[in-house]
Design a protein around this motif. Structure first.
Motif: not given
Length: 225
Positions: A106-118
């Motif tokens: 949830s938090i790790r998946y959402g935030c890490a994915f956002y950070f990685a892609r952006l």
């Protein structure tokens, strides 16, 4: 007795969470930083340390272990982790574990994915910078999980597993802090999370600020770009 070797990079969110915890608990360990930006994790030498070639990981004698939550549980069972941050009491510990299990997807998946892609993938030349439409999609997915965090975990308590700081708070906070590098300000939509982050920082300083020094530096650079 030799110290446990801790391999980490403070740009890695779970690495930071464990590093801050080790400092708060005054836990002796052998400091083994790994520079991800230089690709040190991809060397054959490091592959012998961790077959997954990721951080964090530890070496305790001839025992090698990866995955941050597995590491903290191992250290706790050996009596090498702060009981205040990761309780021995079954119910209190289970509350911490409950968040850690929930947070990963949830938090790790959402935030890490956002950070990685952006930021991360474009910065390393691994992907093009996403379009405004794609960025909005990633942000919405992340914010859906942040909404759940406010509703489920911070509705009636100061910290995610009660009214005192635990390692669960550090794991969650380190994920959310990373989004600052993408010029995301969590306080604009999530006041409870913003207030919680301030409490986590206050309870764990000076190590919280030290652990986030590089993150804050990148965030400041990107804010001016």
């Amino acid at each position: 007795m030799s110290k446990v070797k801790y391999f980490y990079d403070l740009l890695s969110q779970p690495s930071r969470a464990l590093w801050i915890s080790l400092q708060l608990g005054k836990i002796p360990y052998e400091d083994c930083p790994v520079a991800l930006r230089k690709g040190e994790q991809r060397t054959e030498e490091f592959k012998k340390i961790n077959r997954f070639q990721k951080v964090p990981c530890i070496v305790d004698g001839d025992f090698h272990l990866s995955e941050s939550v597995a590491i903290l549980r191992y250290l706790s069972d050996k009596g090498l982790f702060s009981e205040k941050l990761y309780p021995k009491d079954l119910k209190n510990r289970s509350r911490v574990d409950e968040f850690l299990e929930w947070h990963h997807l949830s938090i790790r998946y959402g935030c890490a994915f956002y950070f990685a892609r952006l930021w991360l993938y474009p910065a390393r030349g691994l992907a093009e910078k996403p379009s405004a439409e794609e960025a909005a999609k990633y942000r919405n997915e992340m914010e859906n999980n942040l909404k759940l965090m406010e509703k489920m975990w911070l509705q009636d308590s100061k910290f995610v597993s009660g009214n005192s700081l635990t390692v669960a708070d550090l794991f969650g906070a380190c994920e959310i802090e990373q989004t600052k590098i993408c010029n995301y300000d969590v306080s604009e939509k999530f006041p409870k999370i913003s207030e919680w982050l301030a409490r986590v920082r206050e309870e764990s300083n000076p190590f919280y600020d030290e652990g986030h020094k590089y993150v804050n530096k990148l965030a400041a650079i990107n804010a001016k770009a």
